[in-house]
Design an enzyme around this catalytic site. Sequence first.
Site, PDB file in Angstrom:
ATOM      1  N   HIS A 193      -1.597   0.846  -9.611  1.00 28.14           N
ATOM      2  CA  HIS A 193      -2.260  -0.122  -8.712  1.00 28.14           C
ATOM      3  C   HIS A 193      -2.897  -1.257  -9.521  1.00 28.14           C
ATOM      4  CE1 HIS A 193      -4.141  -0.561  -4.488  1.00 28.14           C
ATOM      5  NE2 HIS A 193      -4.104  -1.738  -5.081  1.00 28.14           N
ATOM      6  N   ARG A 223       0.853  -1.182   0.000  1.00 27.47           N
ATOM      7  CA  ARG A 223       0.000   0.000   0.000  1.00 27.47           C
ATOM      8  C   ARG A 223       0.896   1.242   0.000  1.00 27.47           C
ATOM      9  NH1 ARG A 223      -3.677  -2.609  -1.532  1.00 27.47           N
ATOM     10  NH2 ARG A 223      -5.625  -3.086  -0.483  1.00 27.47           N
TER      11      ARG A 223
END
Length: 308
Positions: A271, A223
Site C-alpha cells: 500500500h 482498495r
Amino acid sequence: MAVLFHSPDEDAHAWRRALEARLPGIELRISPEIGDPAGIEAALVWRPPPGMLRTLPNLRLIQSLGAGVDGLLADPSLPEVPLCRLVDGSMTRSMSEFVLALVLKYHRRLDLFARAQRAGTWAFELPALPAATRVGIMGLGELGTHAAGVLAAQGFTVRGWSRGAKELPGCTTFAGADGLTPFLTGSDILVCLLPLTAATRGVLDARLFAGLPEGARLINVGRGAHLVERDLLAALESGRLAHASLDCFAEEPLPPGHPFWSHPGIDITPHVAAFADPDSAVDAVADNLRRLRDGRPLLHLVDRARGY
Ligand code: NAP
Ligand code: GLV
C-alpha cells in the site's frame, strides 16, 4: 483553532511545522495527547479508530489525510459534519509514477522474464510499440485522469471508465454499466483506481475478468475490497489473467501464509502507490482550515450518499 491530528504512520511533527508556517496560531493536538475534546474544531485523520471522532462534541470538519474515505465512512458513529478528502499534487504525481512503473513492467514483459529466470529459460522477446498496449483505467477522478495523461504521453493506448460520461484528451472513455463491457474488451492492462463504495466493492470478480482479453494483466491500486481474491486466483490458474500487481488488500498488512505471498503470478507492494508529502499536502489542508475559519465553502467535500 485546535485541530486533532491522527495518522500513526506519518511524521506528525512535520505536519505541525508545515501547518504552523501557514496558519500561525493553529494548535495541532497529536493523538493520543488530545487535551480537552471540546476545544477541537477540526480533525486531520487517516484511519482513526472507529468511535474516535464521535468523542469531539464541537467538531466542524473531518479532513481526510488520504484520497479514499472508505475507512472513515465505515465507522457507523462518524459525526455528521463535513468530510473532505485529500487532493494533492504530490499524491497525484506519485500515483501516476507508480502506475506508469507497473504498466512499463508489463509492456516490457518484465513479469515474463522474471518467471523465465526462475525457470532458467532464455525467453527472448522484443516489445511492441507502446501504442500496441491498451491500458484501461477504472476510475477517472483526480488520480485516474492524471495517470491517463501520463500513460498517453508515454505513447500507450489509453481507455478509461467512470460512473458519469467524461471526455479526456488522448483517452477513449466509457461510462456506467453499459460502458463496462466495451471498455474491458480492449484493456490488455487493467488499472483499478476506483474509490471503494457499495457499488464498487467486489467489482474485480470472475465476471469482470471474463470480459478482458485472454492473458490480461491487472493492477489494483484502489482498495483490497475491490478484488474478489478467490476469483483472481482462479483467473490466474486458468490463464484468463497472466499476472496481477496488488498494492491494496482486504486485510492489511497481508497476513502471513496468505496465498498471494508466494503466488508466481502476483506481485505485492505494501500500500505504497501514492502518499502525500506534508510539505506539499499541507497547502490543501491549510486551505480548507482557512475556509472553515472564514465560513467559506470547503473543497473536495465527500458526497456521503455516493460514498466518494
Ligand atoms: P475521485 O477523484 O473521487 O475519483 C473517483 C473516480 O471513480 C471517478 O471518476 C468516479 O466517476 C469513478 N467511480 C466511482 N464510482 C464508480 C462506479 N460505481 N462506476 C464507475 N466509476 C465510478 O478519487 P481519486 O482521488 O481519483 O482516488 C481514487 C481511489 O484511489 C481512492 O478512493 C483510493 O481508494 C485509491 N487510492 C489508493 C492509494 C494507494 O496508495 N494505493 C492512494 C490514493 C488513493 P465519476 O467521475 O463519474 O464521478
Ligand atoms: C491511500 O490509500 C489514500 O486513499 O490516500
